[in-house]
Design a protein around this motif. Structure first.
Motif, PDB file in Angstrom:
ATOM      1  N   TYR A  57     -18.991   2.374  40.089  1.00 27.04           N
ATOM      2  CA  TYR A  57     -18.491   2.976  38.849  1.00 27.04           C
ATOM      3  C   TYR A  57     -18.663   4.497  38.875  1.00 27.04           C
ATOM      4  O   TYR A  57     -17.731   5.256  38.573  1.00 27.04           O
ATOM      5  N   LEU A  58     -19.845   4.972  39.244  1.00 28.80           N
ATOM      6  CA  LEU A  58     -20.101   6.414  39.300  1.00 28.80           C
ATOM      7  C   LEU A  58     -19.289   7.082  40.403  1.00 28.80           C
ATOM      8  O   LEU A  58     -18.777   8.199  40.220  1.00 28.80           O
ATOM      9  N   ASP A  59     -19.155   6.422  41.531  1.00 30.82           N
ATOM     10  CA  ASP A  59     -18.375   6.977  42.645  1.00 30.82           C
ATOM     11  C   ASP A  59     -16.906   7.124  42.282  1.00 30.82           C
ATOM     12  O   ASP A  59     -16.241   8.074  42.718  1.00 30.82           O
ATOM     13  N   ALA A  77     -25.941  -5.584  40.874  1.00 23.43           N
ATOM     14  CA  ALA A  77     -25.698  -4.801  39.656  1.00 23.43           C
ATOM     15  C   ALA A  77     -25.741  -3.315  39.971  1.00 23.43           C
ATOM     16  O   ALA A  77     -24.890  -2.542  39.509  1.00 23.43           O
ATOM     17  N   ASN A  78     -26.723  -2.901  40.780  1.00 24.65           N
ATOM     18  CA  ASN A  78     -26.819  -1.489  41.156  1.00 24.65           C
ATOM     19  C   ASN A  78     -25.617  -1.056  41.989  1.00 24.65           C
ATOM     20  O   ASN A  78     -25.135   0.070  41.846  1.00 24.65           O
ATOM     21  N   SER A  79     -25.115  -1.936  42.846  1.00 28.28           N
ATOM     22  CA  SER A  79     -23.935  -1.607  43.644  1.00 28.28           C
ATOM     23  C   SER A  79     -22.718  -1.384  42.748  1.00 28.28           C
ATOM     24  O   SER A  79     -21.937  -0.455  42.979  1.00 28.28           O
ATOM     25  N   PHE A  80     -22.552  -2.220  41.730  1.00 28.68           N
ATOM     26  CA  PHE A  80     -21.429  -2.034  40.810  1.00 28.68           C
ATOM     27  C   PHE A  80     -21.588  -0.746  40.007  1.00 28.68           C
ATOM     28  O   PHE A  80     -20.609  -0.041  39.756  1.00 28.68           O
ATOM     29  N   HIS A 129     -12.343  10.533  41.486  1.00 29.22           N
ATOM     30  CA  HIS A 129     -11.282  10.952  40.572  1.00 29.22           C
ATOM     31  C   HIS A 129     -11.322  12.466  40.379  1.00 29.22           C
ATOM     32  O   HIS A 129     -10.289  13.148  40.425  1.00 29.22           O
ATOM     33  N   ASP A 130     -12.521  12.997  40.166  1.00 29.92           N
ATOM     34  CA  ASP A 130     -12.674  14.445  40.019  1.00 29.92           C
ATOM     35  C   ASP A 130     -12.225  15.178  41.277  1.00 29.92           C
ATOM     36  O   ASP A 130     -11.589  16.233  41.201  1.00 29.92           O
ATOM     37  N   LEU A 131     -12.549  14.637  42.433  1.00 31.34           N
ATOM     38  CA  LEU A 131     -12.158  15.260  43.700  1.00 31.34           C
ATOM     39  C   LEU A 131     -10.633  15.321  43.833  1.00 31.34           C
ATOM     40  O   LEU A 131     -10.075  16.339  44.252  1.00 31.34           O
ATOM     41  N   VAL A 132      -9.963  14.249  43.468  1.00 35.74           N
ATOM     42  CA  VAL A 132      -8.498  14.238  43.540  1.00 35.74           C
ATOM     43  C   VAL A 132      -7.929  15.350  42.658  1.00 35.74           C
ATOM     44  O   VAL A 132      -7.003  16.067  43.057  1.00 35.74           O
TER      45      VAL A 132
END
Length: 124
Positions: A108-110, A101-104, A115-118
């Motif tokens: 999600y946050l990554d 669950a923490n990995s998902f 997206h912001d970096l792009v």
């Protein structure tokens, strides 16, 4: 002897992951038994979970019930070893479930960060 906790978790995980395999669902329901599926409680609730939060919450509740059952067994009970092993297995599964669950959540946050970096590299 039945591993109700594991069977119910498998059905709940199928809901979360979108797996539709009636033969597996029937197999796991047979493992659990009609009584546990009919009575309110964490096992029945676990079979209807549809998100990680519910999976974890109901699985933890089922482990509390399992721990209480083990505590009520006499040390000489022939099922004592089985239930102790089941408790160890389910504790490991609980840790893996929380880590998944923490990995998902991290993914999600990554995704937002990437997206912001792009958009920083290629402003619109």
């Amino acid at each position: 002897m039945a591993c109700h906790e594991i069977a119910a978790l498998r059905i709940g995980m199928m809901n979360v992951l979108g797996i539709k395999d009636e033969s597996v669902i029937e197999h796991e329901k047979n493992e659990i038994g009609q009584e546990a599926l009919s009575n309110p409680g964490p096992i029945r609730s676990l079979t209807t979970a549809n998100n990680f939060e519910d999976l974890i919450r109901f699985f933890e509740a089922s482990l509390t019930d399992l721990e209480q059952k083990i505590a009520s067994l006499k040390p000489s009970d022939p099922q004592s070893g089985y239930y102790t092993s089941l408790l160890i297995l389910t504790k490991k599964v609980e840790l893996d479930l929380k880590n998944s669950a923490n990995s998902f959540k991290t993914l999600y946050l990554d995704l937002e960060e990437m997206h912001d970096l792009v958009h920083e590299i290629y402003p619109s």
